[in-house]
Scaffold this motif. Sequence first.
Motif, mmCIF file in Angstrom:
data_model
loop_
_atom_site.group_PDB
_atom_site.id
_atom_site.type_symbol
_atom_site.label_atom_id
_atom_site.label_comp_id
_atom_site.label_asym_id
_atom_site.label_seq_id
_atom_site.Cartn_x
_atom_site.Cartn_y
_atom_site.Cartn_z
ATOM 1 N N LEU A 146 -4.057 -3.896 -1.556
ATOM 2 C CA LEU A 146 -2.897 -3.088 -1.175
ATOM 3 C C LEU A 146 -1.675 -3.434 -2.021
ATOM 4 O O LEU A 146 -0.957 -2.538 -2.491
ATOM 5 N N ALA A 147 -1.429 -4.726 -2.217
ATOM 6 C CA ALA A 147 -0.274 -5.150 -3.021
ATOM 7 C C ALA A 147 -0.433 -4.716 -4.468
ATOM 8 O O ALA A 147 0.524 -4.234 -5.099
ATOM 9 N N LYS B 197 -0.551 -15.215 -3.678
ATOM 10 C CA LYS B 197 -1.102 -13.961 -3.156
ATOM 11 C C LYS B 197 -1.371 -12.923 -4.244
ATOM 12 O O LYS B 197 -1.225 -11.722 -4.030
ATOM 13 N N ILE C 39 -8.355 -7.259 1.158
ATOM 14 C CA ILE C 39 -7.588 -6.057 1.503
ATOM 15 C C ILE C 39 -6.109 -6.246 1.207
ATOM 16 O O ILE C 39 -5.459 -5.356 0.627
ATOM 17 N N ASN C 40 -5.561 -7.386 1.563
ATOM 18 C CA ASN C 40 -4.134 -7.626 1.321
ATOM 19 C C ASN C 40 -3.811 -7.574 -0.164
ATOM 20 O O ASN C 40 -2.787 -7.001 -0.572
ATOM 21 N N PHE C 41 -4.678 -8.160 -0.980
ATOM 22 C CA PHE C 41 -4.421 -8.137 -2.427
ATOM 23 C C PHE C 41 -4.574 -6.726 -2.984
ATOM 24 O O PHE C 41 -3.757 -6.286 -3.803
ATOM 25 N N GLN D 210 0.057 -0.840 -4.858
ATOM 26 C CA GLN D 210 1.457 -0.442 -4.756
ATOM 27 C C GLN D 210 2.205 -0.707 -6.054
ATOM 28 O O GLN D 210 2.963 0.150 -6.536
ATOM 29 N N ALA E 58 -9.964 -10.094 4.728
ATOM 30 C CA ALA E 58 -8.527 -9.883 4.907
ATOM 31 C C ALA E 58 -7.771 -10.185 3.617
ATOM 32 O O ALA E 58 -6.824 -9.464 3.257
ATOM 33 N N ALA E 59 -8.180 -11.240 2.911
ATOM 34 C CA ALA E 59 -7.529 -11.587 1.647
ATOM 35 C C ALA E 59 -7.789 -10.512 0.597
ATOM 36 O O ALA E 59 -6.894 -10.173 -0.202
ATOM 37 N N TRP F 59 -13.422 -3.238 2.844
ATOM 38 C CA TRP F 59 -12.378 -3.164 1.819
ATOM 39 C C TRP F 59 -12.588 -2.024 0.836
ATOM 40 O O TRP F 59 -11.659 -1.622 0.124
#
Length: 501
Positions: free
Chosen positions: A357-358, A479, A353-355, A361, A350-351, A391
């Motif tokens: 994506l950020a 993050k 994937i979140n990174f 972007q 999860a960490a 991921w």
Amino acid sequence: MEKHPPIPDSLPSTEQLLLAGGDARLALDPLSGLNKYGCQPFPDPQLLAFGSSTASVISTEGFAAANRLRQKLLEAISSESHTAAIYAIEIQRIRLEWLQLCGLSDIAGLELIFAASGTDTHAIAAQYAGSGVSTPALVIMVEANETGSGVASALADKQDRDENPFTVNNAVEVVQVSIRLEDGTPRSLAKIDAEVEALASKAAASNRRVLLILVDQSKTGLIAPSPACVMALHHRFPDNIEVLVDACQFRIAMPTLRAYLEQGFMVALTGSKFLTAPSFSAVLLLPSIVAERLQKRPFPRNLLSCSSRANWPAHWTGAKHMDHAANFGLLLRCEVTLEELRRFCAVPQAAIINFLLAFSQAIQQRLTSDPHFEPLPAPRLDRCPLKADSWDHLQTIFPFLLYDPQSAGDRIPLSREQTLHIYQRLPTTFIHPDSDIALTRCQLGQPVACGTRHDIAVSALRLCLSSRLIIEAAAHNNKGITIIEEALKTLDKTALLIQLG
């Protein structure tokens, strides 16, 4: 291919060992102290490193792991143990842990062969494809520009043997399939698949052996031909087609790796791209059905003098005649790969994937809004019908072209020579009266030729995420904002260098 220098009673320094047992590309330039890939053999924590699609400077943690193994080797040598026996024990330990970390220990009959480079893993597969046949086997691969620089040459036996003696003679014919159009944009995957299918079907109909290479991912982050196309061909012609997945970037998650192996595909991996270990550490994974089939063929003679016996499985047919030399350089680089892999496997998905994506972007917004840059289109990383969700469907390589904005509102693409000059200046510092960014040292992926724009031959630079950067992002409470800011600084310096001309 790896070279085996004699091992004295004591060992060279860790830095020297990390440069040993590869080929001329590891040699340091006497003026810069860097190898062909722009890297030094010890940590450089001040460098903003976003060039992992090419190579990376070793991390502090990786260097410490190499140091520990060197000390262990020194202690073993001092007890008068034979160096070849020490090497065999340690490389087997690394083999078993590699399989464990990748979640593959439970796959019966899975074999792992160590090699100095991704090029060498391709050569092993190609030599076996051409072993014991009167008609040359057909190797189908994507254009060499999108894979390792020496792969096509090594397979077609056109490479300088001083740089890589591990070539395939004339047992194979190599055909390259374009995956980009003349303007550098990605070619339709349907057209790539159609060309590959026509080539493979024709060869199989003539009862020729085929080595079909699926790249996941290329230098600019593409997958081609599609897994669906390759799986269908492999199913239609199981007696003629062997599949090698070129995952040398190692930008695939463990479920994806396992899914490829379960299809009966060979997989080539290296530690020097996404995992940021020093250059020249690779493995070739072979499912049991492939390993059994290859061992029924004559052992390729070129392999006898170009690899160490311990790099191959203990029971491998024909390998008993190989040199028992110890390649401690390869051993240390593989140990660094393990260290980086251990650290990355500890990061929650999860960490990750979140990174990702950020980061994507922020980078895409900058590349599309800045007149100095043009991002190359990035097709979705589609591996259907493989059943592996992780991921690795997210982009980690961001290729882009450079432009010189003009006062009239137009902009001119930089040539390949100009882009190379920018790339070479990024790690250097200089004084600029209006910008402190000139004192920041940065690294991007080496330029990749990507067609022409306005009749100018252009190359793309590549801003890349690595396992190390993801680990750092996950370790901080912000993050990954710091990593994103450093990536934007790297683009700032790139734009400044364009302005300076």
